[in-house]
Design a protein around this motif. Structure first.
Motif, mmCIF file in Angstrom:
data_model
loop_
_atom_site.group_PDB
_atom_site.id
_atom_site.type_symbol
_atom_site.label_atom_id
_atom_site.label_comp_id
_atom_site.label_asym_id
_atom_site.label_seq_id
_atom_site.Cartn_x
_atom_site.Cartn_y
_atom_site.Cartn_z
ATOM 1 N N ARG A 194 0.804 -1.276 0.061
ATOM 2 C CA ARG A 194 -0.039 -0.074 -0.127
ATOM 3 C C ARG A 194 0.861 1.443 -0.038
ATOM 4 N N GLU A 195 1.862 1.265 0.816
ATOM 5 C CA GLU A 195 2.841 2.509 0.908
ATOM 6 C C GLU A 195 3.492 2.620 -0.543
ATOM 7 N N VAL A 196 4.115 1.505 -1.102
ATOM 8 C CA VAL A 196 4.651 1.805 -2.600
ATOM 9 C C VAL A 196 3.606 2.275 -3.554
ATOM 10 N N ARG A 197 2.429 1.890 -3.386
ATOM 11 C CA ARG A 197 1.591 2.294 -4.505
ATOM 12 C C ARG A 197 1.184 3.741 -4.181
ATOM 13 N N GLU A 198 0.954 4.119 -2.815
ATOM 14 C CA GLU A 198 0.580 5.478 -2.572
ATOM 15 C C GLU A 198 1.680 6.322 -3.028
ATOM 16 N N LEU A 199 2.715 5.940 -2.622
ATOM 17 C CA LEU A 199 4.111 6.705 -3.183
ATOM 18 C C LEU A 199 4.057 6.950 -4.643
ATOM 19 N N LEU A 200 4.037 5.999 -5.487
ATOM 20 C CA LEU A 200 3.732 5.950 -6.712
ATOM 21 C C LEU A 200 2.754 6.919 -7.527
ATOM 22 N N ASP A 201 1.661 6.917 -7.105
ATOM 23 C CA ASP A 201 0.568 7.605 -7.267
ATOM 24 C C ASP A 201 0.727 9.247 -7.040
ATOM 25 N N ALA A 202 1.386 9.403 -5.674
ATOM 26 C CA ALA A 202 1.397 10.687 -5.520
ATOM 27 C C ALA A 202 2.625 11.421 -6.124
ATOM 28 N N VAL A 203 3.584 10.860 -6.315
ATOM 29 C CA VAL A 203 4.688 11.381 -7.152
ATOM 30 C C VAL A 203 4.414 11.675 -8.721
ATOM 31 N N ALA A 204 3.816 10.622 -9.447
ATOM 32 C CA ALA A 204 3.521 10.746 -10.619
ATOM 33 C C ALA A 204 2.594 12.084 -10.977
#
Length: 531
Positions: A99-109
């Motif tokens: 969940r943390e990895v996906r949240e990071l990718l979504d937010a950074v993109a």
């Protein structure tokens, strides 16, 4: 999410599968091979452009219009953003939850796309002022300034597209999928070659067709990487979230990293600004010579830096200090193994290389002689350029961006001083030499500080290794100098003869160099290193 989510102990069933680990040399060879293909295609692209435009006003205008977003790409996307994003993402991938990895990718993109879209819109509106800032000498020719501004409106959106491509590539690299990001730049070269052949005949100003090719390339490169992210389950759903803890950390790391990792690019930009004030063609002479230096820099230096940053970041997350130091030592040894002979070959074969690649169509013998001067100056700094690429990750992998920014400021100031001292006696070649000297200062300071901090620990055998390298380079250099005909003879040869001679010289030089190393004890197994 807290400010330091990676310190939590998530449920083991929720952990992201750690990226597979392999040999650094094998990964480096994959990246190097793909980069070699890209660079060869890039040279083919430049051969086409040189034959079409030569070194006149149209070429100068296109190179500046392309250099501005390309410079910012290297500064932000492949420079500061990559160096800040990969260490943070590596921590999440190694110790965080899915969940943390996906949240990071979504937010950074989402955050990256929002900021760059705004910058792109402003830059397109302010294109004449941007051209004047990057190439003030063009202000003396209103027609040239207007033509460059029109091209910039087409080329600047490339920054947005290629930055999102860099985001995708950094994510793939973190999961040890190096081949796809390394191959992606081939699409830029194919797009420009296609534009040169198909679009330039349709334009009143041929160079404008190349500007359209840059825009097409940005779209193609981003679209190419999307399926590979999706296959890994890493395709983001972009949504700007500047409050995300990971985004805040990346932003904090990015600001000083702009200086620490991209000083060589800033120095090259200063060369362009000053070259625009010199004789017509100076910008193009520097461009063509820089393109030849970029070949070994990309194939060897950047390839090693690409594979070592995720590996160093993981070692830092695991607090494996000894392996971290051994990786840095391996990177320096590998850079010198390949960088020293490459730099020497560029210097000895400067005119034959330029003639074989670019002396067609509008490119004159005088252009060759002028470009050869700056090529030799850039070649002098090739090893320093490579060392910067592999030493800077020693800081960024530990999320230390304060130290490189200090070094970057010192190197930039030194470059300005060297420029002012050398531009008058050596003209455009003085600008290239100033860049090389400042690169040595930059690399030297980075290495000294890593040693002082106890991060860089040289492994046994450096004295013997230095003697082996110096001997191999000496024999190779003398052999190339003795075998190569005078460069004036090359001007009268057909393309087949040029290519045959150049190929024979390059192969002979490589055989002599590596044979010398083999006889005196250098073995491939000495360069094996696990990531």
């Amino acid at each position: 999410m807290t400010d330091h989510p990676v310190q939590e102990q998530p449920d083991p069933d929720d952990l992201v599968v750690a990226p597979k680990r392999g040999g650094l040399m094998r990964s480096g060879l994959v990246v190097g091979a793909m980069t070699m293909l890209s660079r060869v295609m890039g040279l083919a692209r430049d051969v086409v452009i040189a034959a079409l435009l030569g070194a006149g006003n149209g070429a100068d205008a296109f190179f500046v219009a392309f250099k501005i977003p390309n410079f910012l790409r290297r500064l932000f996307a492949e420079g500061a953003f990559n160096q800040a994003f990969v260490p943070v993402l590596s921590e999440y991938a190694t110790r965080g939850s899915k969940r943390e990895v996906r949240e990071l990718l979504d937010a950074v993109a989402g955050s990256l796309a929002t900021v760059l879209a705004l910058i792109t819109a402003i830059a397109m509106l302010a294109s004449p002022w941007l051209v004047w800032a990057f190439a003030p000498g063009f202000g003396r020719d209103p027609e040239k300034l207007t033509m460059t501004a029109d091209m910039l409106r087409l080329t600047f959106p490339y920054l947005l597209l290629i930055s999102l491509t860099a985001f995708a590539g950094s994510t793939l690299n973190t999961w040890n999928r190096f081949a796809v990001p390394a191959f992606t730049p081939v699409l830029l070269n194919l797009s420009l070659i296609g534009a040169a052949i198909l679009l330039t005949p349709l334009m009143s100003e041929p160079a404008m067709g190349l500007a359209w090719g840059v825009l097409i390339a940005g779209v193609a490169q981003l679209a190419f990487q999307v399926p590979f992210l999706a296959r890994l389950g890493l395709l983001p759903r972009p949504w700007p979230d500047f409050a995300n803890a990971g985004v805040r950390r990346i932003l904090r790391l990015m600001v000083p990293a702009l200086f620490g990792v991209s000083v060589s690019q800033i120095n090259l930009l200063l060369d362009t600004v000053l070259a625009s004030l010199l004789a017509a063609g100076s910008v193009s002479w520097l461009y063509y010579s820089d393109r030849l230096v970029e070949l070994p820099l990309g194939v060897f230096g950047i390839a090693i830096a690409t594979v070592i940053l995720p590996a160093l970041s993981r070692r830092h997350a695991e607090q494996s200090r000894e392996h971290f130091a051994a990786m840095l030592d391996w990177a320096i040894r590998t850079v010198l193994l390949l960088g020293l002979p490459a730099a020497l070959a560029l210097a000895v074969l400067a005119e034959p290389l330029l003639i074989s690649l670019f002396h067609y169509g509008a490119m004159t013998a005088n252009d060759i002689a002028m470009a050869a001067m700056s090529l030799r100056a850039y070649a002098l700094g090739l090893v320093a350029f490579m060392l910067i690429k592999v030493l800077a990750p020693g800081f960024f992998a530990r999320q230390d961006t304060a130290t490189p920014v200090k070094v970057g400021i010192i190197a930039m100031v030194a470059n300005m001083v060297f420029n002012l001292l050398l531009i008058w006696p050596l003209a455009h070649a003085g600008l290239a030499l100033a860049t090389a000297l400042s690169a040595f200062l930059n690399a030297g300071l980075l290495g000294w500080l890593l040693r002082k901090q106890g991060i860089l620990i040289f492994q046994p055998g450096w004295g013997r290794y230095a003697v082996q390298l110096v001997g191999g380079c000496t024999v190779m250099g003398l052999g190339l100098w003795w075998l190569s005909p005078g460069w004036q003879e090359w001007l009268g040869w057909e393309v087949g003869t040029r290519v045959a001679w150049l190929s024979a010289l390059v192969v002979s030089g490589a055989l002599v160099y590596f044979a010398w190393l083999a006889v005196f004890g250098v073995r491939l197994r000495h360069f094996r290193m696990k990531s």
